[in-house]
Motif scaffolding. Structure first.
Motif, PDB file in Angstrom:
ATOM      1  N   ASP A  30       0.826  -1.215   0.000  1.00  0.00           N
ATOM      2  CA  ASP A  30       0.000   0.000   0.000  1.00  0.00           C
ATOM      3  C   ASP A  30       0.861   1.266   0.000  1.00  0.00           C
ATOM      4  OD1 ASP A  30       0.904  -0.010   2.604  1.00  0.00           O
ATOM      5  OD2 ASP A  30      -1.078  -0.034   3.532  1.00  0.00           O
ATOM      6  N   ALA A  31       2.171   1.103   0.147  1.00  0.00           N
ATOM      7  CA  ALA A  31       3.082   2.254   0.062  1.00  0.00           C
ATOM      8  C   ALA A  31       3.392   2.609  -1.393  1.00  0.00           C
ATOM      9  CB  ALA A  31       4.381   1.958   0.802  1.00  0.00           C
ATOM     10  N   CYS A  32       2.976   1.747  -2.317  1.00  0.00           N
ATOM     11  CA  CYS A  32       3.228   1.999  -3.745  1.00  0.00           C
ATOM     12  C   CYS A  32       2.566   3.301  -4.173  1.00  0.00           C
ATOM     13  CB  CYS A  32       2.694   0.823  -4.567  1.00  0.00           C
ATOM     14  SG  CYS A  32       2.806   1.098  -6.351  1.00  0.00           S
ATOM     15  N   GLN A  33       3.348   4.107  -4.883  1.00  0.00           N
ATOM     16  CA  GLN A  33       2.863   5.413  -5.339  1.00  0.00           C
ATOM     17  C   GLN A  33       2.293   5.353  -6.755  1.00  0.00           C
ATOM     18  OE1 GLN A  33       3.246   8.356  -3.238  1.00  0.00           O
ATOM     19  NE2 GLN A  33       3.521   6.660  -1.815  1.00  0.00           N
ATOM     20  N   GLU A  34       2.286   4.130  -7.324  1.00  0.00           N
ATOM     21  CA  GLU A  34       1.754   3.951  -8.692  1.00  0.00           C
ATOM     22  C   GLU A  34       2.531   4.760  -9.730  1.00  0.00           C
ATOM     23  OE1 GLU A  34      -0.809   1.952  -9.601  1.00  0.00           O
ATOM     24  OE2 GLU A  34      -1.582   1.381  -7.640  1.00  0.00           O
ATOM     25  N   CYS A  35       3.808   4.980  -9.486  1.00  0.00           N
ATOM     26  CA  CYS A  35       4.581   5.792 -10.424  1.00  0.00           C
ATOM     27  C   CYS A  35       4.896   5.021 -11.719  1.00  0.00           C
ATOM     28  CB  CYS A  35       5.875   6.258  -9.772  1.00  0.00           C
ATOM     29  SG  CYS A  35       7.078   4.943  -9.489  1.00  0.00           S
ATOM     30  N   GLY A  36       4.936   3.692 -11.636  1.00  0.00           N
ATOM     31  CA  GLY A  36       5.180   2.877 -12.824  1.00  0.00           C
ATOM     32  C   GLY A  36       6.645   2.688 -13.180  1.00  0.00           C
ATOM     33  N   GLU A  37       7.537   3.257 -12.389  1.00  0.00           N
ATOM     34  CA  GLU A  37       8.964   3.172 -12.702  1.00  0.00           C
ATOM     35  C   GLU A  37       9.461   1.726 -12.740  1.00  0.00           C
ATOM     36  OE1 GLU A  37      11.219   6.086 -10.512  1.00  0.00           O
ATOM     37  OE2 GLU A  37      13.068   4.969 -10.892  1.00  0.00           O
ATOM     38  N   CYS A  38       8.992   0.922 -11.824  1.00  0.00           N
ATOM     39  CA  CYS A  38       9.442  -0.480 -11.780  1.00  0.00           C
ATOM     40  C   CYS A  38       9.017  -1.219 -13.054  1.00  0.00           C
ATOM     41  CB  CYS A  38       8.905  -1.189 -10.549  1.00  0.00           C
ATOM     42  SG  CYS A  38       7.115  -1.108 -10.365  1.00  0.00           S
ATOM     43  N   GLU A  39       7.830  -0.911 -13.538  1.00  0.00           N
ATOM     44  CA  GLU A  39       7.352  -1.589 -14.748  1.00  0.00           C
ATOM     45  C   GLU A  39       8.120  -1.127 -15.980  1.00  0.00           C
ATOM     46  OE1 GLU A  39       3.073  -1.324 -14.948  1.00  0.00           O
ATOM     47  OE2 GLU A  39       2.861  -2.147 -12.931  1.00  0.00           O
ATOM     48  N   GLU A  40       8.511   0.129 -16.021  1.00  0.00           N
ATOM     49  CA  GLU A  40       9.311   0.621 -17.142  1.00  0.00           C
ATOM     50  C   GLU A  40      10.666  -0.073 -17.184  1.00  0.00           C
ATOM     51  OE1 GLU A  40       9.596   4.870 -16.790  1.00  0.00           O
ATOM     52  OE2 GLU A  40       7.420   5.091 -16.890  1.00  0.00           O
ATOM     53  N   LYS A  41      11.196  -0.389 -16.015  1.00  0.00           N
ATOM     54  CA  LYS A  41      12.533  -0.992 -15.941  1.00  0.00           C
ATOM     55  C   LYS A  41      12.516  -2.510 -16.007  1.00  0.00           C
ATOM     56  CE  LYS A  41      14.629   2.773 -13.392  1.00  0.00           C
ATOM     57  NZ  LYS A  41      15.161   3.259 -12.121  1.00  0.00           N
ATOM     58  N   CYS A  42      11.361  -3.119 -15.798  1.00  0.00           N
ATOM     59  CA  CYS A  42      11.297  -4.582 -15.734  1.00  0.00           C
ATOM     60  C   CYS A  42      11.600  -5.195 -17.102  1.00  0.00           C
ATOM     61  CB  CYS A  42       9.911  -5.025 -15.264  1.00  0.00           C
ATOM     62  SG  CYS A  42       9.757  -6.825 -15.223  1.00  0.00           S
ATOM     63  N   PRO A  43      12.632  -6.041 -17.212  1.00  0.00           N
ATOM     64  CA  PRO A  43      12.989  -6.641 -18.501  1.00  0.00           C
ATOM     65  C   PRO A  43      11.965  -7.664 -18.988  1.00  0.00           C
ATOM     66  CG  PRO A  43      14.353  -7.549 -16.752  1.00  0.00           C
ATOM     67  CD  PRO A  43      13.532  -6.455 -16.134  1.00  0.00           C
ATOM     68  N   TYR A  44      11.062  -8.086 -18.122  1.00  0.00           N
ATOM     69  CA  TYR A  44      10.043  -9.070 -18.512  1.00  0.00           C
ATOM     70  C   TYR A  44       8.675  -8.424 -18.713  1.00  0.00           C
ATOM     71  CZ  TYR A  44      13.733 -12.066 -16.783  1.00  0.00           C
ATOM     72  OH  TYR A  44      14.945 -12.664 -16.576  1.00  0.00           O
ATOM     73  N   SER A  45       8.622  -7.096 -18.612  1.00  0.00           N
ATOM     74  CA  SER A  45       7.358  -6.359 -18.774  1.00  0.00           C
ATOM     75  C   SER A  45       6.250  -6.877 -17.855  1.00  0.00           C
ATOM     76  CB  SER A  45       6.882  -6.419 -20.234  1.00  0.00           C
ATOM     77  OG  SER A  45       7.853  -5.855 -21.079  1.00  0.00           O
ATOM     78  N   LEU A  46       6.624  -7.175 -16.653  1.00  0.00           N
ATOM     79  CA  LEU A  46       5.635  -7.678 -15.697  1.00  0.00           C
ATOM     80  C   LEU A  46       4.740  -6.541 -15.196  1.00  0.00           C
ATOM     81  CD1 LEU A  46       7.914 -10.027 -13.553  1.00  0.00           C
ATOM     82  CD2 LEU A  46       6.219 -10.706 -15.252  1.00  0.00           C
ATOM     83  N   PRO A  47       3.466  -6.833 -14.994  1.00  0.00           N
ATOM     84  CA  PRO A  47       2.545  -5.833 -14.453  1.00  0.00           C
ATOM     85  C   PRO A  47       2.715  -5.757 -12.928  1.00  0.00           C
ATOM     86  CG  PRO A  47       1.361  -7.856 -14.879  1.00  0.00           C
ATOM     87  CD  PRO A  47       2.792  -8.100 -15.310  1.00  0.00           C
ATOM     88  N   ILE A  48       3.814  -5.184 -12.512  1.00  0.00           N
ATOM     89  CA  ILE A  48       4.218  -5.248 -11.110  1.00  0.00           C
ATOM     90  C   ILE A  48       3.195  -4.626 -10.163  1.00  0.00           C
ATOM     91  CG2 ILE A  48       5.989  -4.512  -9.446  1.00  0.00           C
ATOM     92  CD1 ILE A  48       7.992  -4.757 -11.845  1.00  0.00           C
ATOM     93  N   ARG A  49       2.616  -3.521 -10.571  1.00  0.00           N
ATOM     94  CA  ARG A  49       1.632  -2.875  -9.685  1.00  0.00           C
ATOM     95  C   ARG A  49       0.430  -3.790  -9.440  1.00  0.00           C
ATOM     96  NH1 ARG A  49       1.646   2.803 -12.821  1.00  0.00           N
ATOM     97  NH2 ARG A  49       2.022   1.348 -14.514  1.00  0.00           N
ATOM     98  N   ARG A  50      -0.049  -4.396 -10.494  1.00  0.00           N
ATOM     99  CA  ARG A  50      -1.190  -5.311 -10.335  1.00  0.00           C
ATOM    100  C   ARG A  50      -0.766  -6.532  -9.522  1.00  0.00           C
ATOM    101  NH1 ARG A  50      -2.853  -9.609 -13.263  1.00  0.00           N
ATOM    102  NH2 ARG A  50      -1.682  -9.127 -15.145  1.00  0.00           N
TER     103      ARG A  50
END
Ligand code: SF4
Length: 60
Positions: A30-50
């Protein structure tokens, strides 16, 4: 850590153990800010926020 614990929760019969460890975590999804940075960097294009939300639903 959330995904590690979720792996134990889903793949092994360690649901209580995983939930207990999750409960002890100081920072949770719940500390996630939904910035999407992790998904931009993920080499597997994982939907990390979801994925974080789904794991939190199981572990929390
Ligand atoms: S979207 Fe990813 S990088 Fe951004 S706050 Fe949430 S988990 Fe962290």
């Amino acid at each position: 850590m959330v995904f590690l614990l979720d792996g134990y929760y889903q793949r092994y019969d360690l649901k209580g153990w995983a939930r207990q460890r999750y409960e002890g975590m100081k920072v949770k999804p719940d500390a996630c800010q939904e910035c999407g940075e992790c998904e931009e960097k993920c080499p597997y294009s994982l939907p990390i926020r979801r994925m974080l939300k789904e794991a939190a639903g199981r572990l929390g």
